[in-house]
Design a protein around this motif. Structure first.
Motif, short mmCIF file in Angstrom:
data_model
loop_
_atom_site.label_atom_id
_atom_site.label_comp_id
_atom_site.label_asym_id
_atom_site.label_seq_id
_atom_site.Cartn_x
_atom_site.Cartn_y
_atom_site.Cartn_z
N GLU A 97 0.78 -1.10 -0.07
CA GLU A 97 0.01 -0.19 -0.36
C GLU A 97 0.84 1.25 0.01
O GLU A 97 0.73 1.83 -0.67
N ARG A 175 -4.55 8.05 -3.66
CA ARG A 175 -4.09 8.43 -2.69
C ARG A 175 -4.00 9.15 -1.89
O ARG A 175 -3.81 9.10 -0.38
N LEU A 227 -6.07 1.44 -3.13
CA LEU A 227 -5.62 0.59 -4.29
C LEU A 227 -6.04 -0.18 -4.28
O LEU A 227 -6.07 -0.29 -5.77
#
Length: 259
Positions: A97, A175, A227
């Motif tokens: 991640e 993100r 993700l």
């Protein structure tokens, strides 16, 4: 789909298909098309392979193979590679991640695009040959398809080749959104004990309720969920691109079925 993922303000074009084609085709392409439409079609040598259910199955196989490749590839973890002998300092799940590198996703997207172009191009050429073997008018249609394929391929590559760059902005936005959400959740968690203590010390009837609300856990945020979201979005875009690339093949198939 790309407009939704990239938040791009794209206005619907008011130009007709013929207007677009006039911008995409060069003068040499126009001459070739004019010749194909206004002259006698070339004679096809006998012995050409005829259309059958085997070609139907082959088209389905190519589509399914490419769709499976997209699904399996985008499901894989795309984390930065660790140099030989270098031990990871994080747990594998956290590493995937936190160290997700978009360059890996971009490379895989470009690789899948190349695979689609090659596989579908070969299939299209094969079906085009079968169309040409039908009769004179079908031969003319096959010649036009070959000219359009050659003329529009550079434009197609340029347009589809821009997709990985658009997805990069979506990657970074997801993100950063999760990082901000996790930071806010951590700040709220730190503030809860102080809020609960203040509510208990306050000698008011609503003090107990306020303390309970302050001590209630925040809605959980799964680290790395962004993700998974990006992988799913990338897979959807690739499958949509696959459908677009297969449209000429579907047109040739429809022609062969009807002839």
């Amino acid at each position: 789909m790309l407009t939704r993922l990239t938040d791009a303000d794209v206005q619907q074009s008011r130009q007709s298909l013929s207007d677009h084609l006039s911008q995409w085709l060069g003068w040499t392409d126009a001459i070739a098309l004019s010749a194909a439409l206004n002259t006698s079609p070339p004679v096809i040598a006998p012995g050409a392979r005829m259309f059958s259910s085997a070609e139907e199955r082959e088209c389905a196989r190519v589509r399914n193979t490419l769709a499976d490749a997209i699904a399996s590839d985008t499901a894989a973890t795309a984390a930065k590679r660790i140099a030989p002998g270098q031990a990871p300092v994080k747990k594998p799940a956290a590493l995937a991640e936190a160290d997700a590198d978009y360059s890996n996703f971009r490379q895989r997207y470009l690789s899948l695009q190349h695979t689609m172009e090659t596989s579908i191009g070969n299939l299209r050429s094969r079906l085009r040959g079968m169309v040409a073997a039908k009769n004179g008018e079908m031969t003319r249609l096959a010649v036009v398809d070959a000219i359009m394929d050659r003329a529009l391929l550079p434009k197609e590559r340029a347009l589809l080749g821009a997709i990985p760059k658009l997805l990069q902005a979506h990657f970074e936005r997801l993100r950063k959104a999760e990082e901000a959400a996790l930071a806010q959740a951590a700040a709220d968690a730190e503030a809860q004990p102080a809020d609960a203590e203040s509510a208990v010390d306050a000698e008011e009837p609503a003090g107990a309720d306020a303390a309970a609300q302050a001590a209630a856990p925040a809605v959980g945020i799964t680290p790395g969920a962004w993700l998974d979201t990006f992988r799913a979005d990338m897979r959807s875009v690739l499958l949509a691109e696959l459908d677009v690339r297969l449209q000429p093949v579907e047109g040739l198939l429809a022609t062969l079925r009807a002839s």
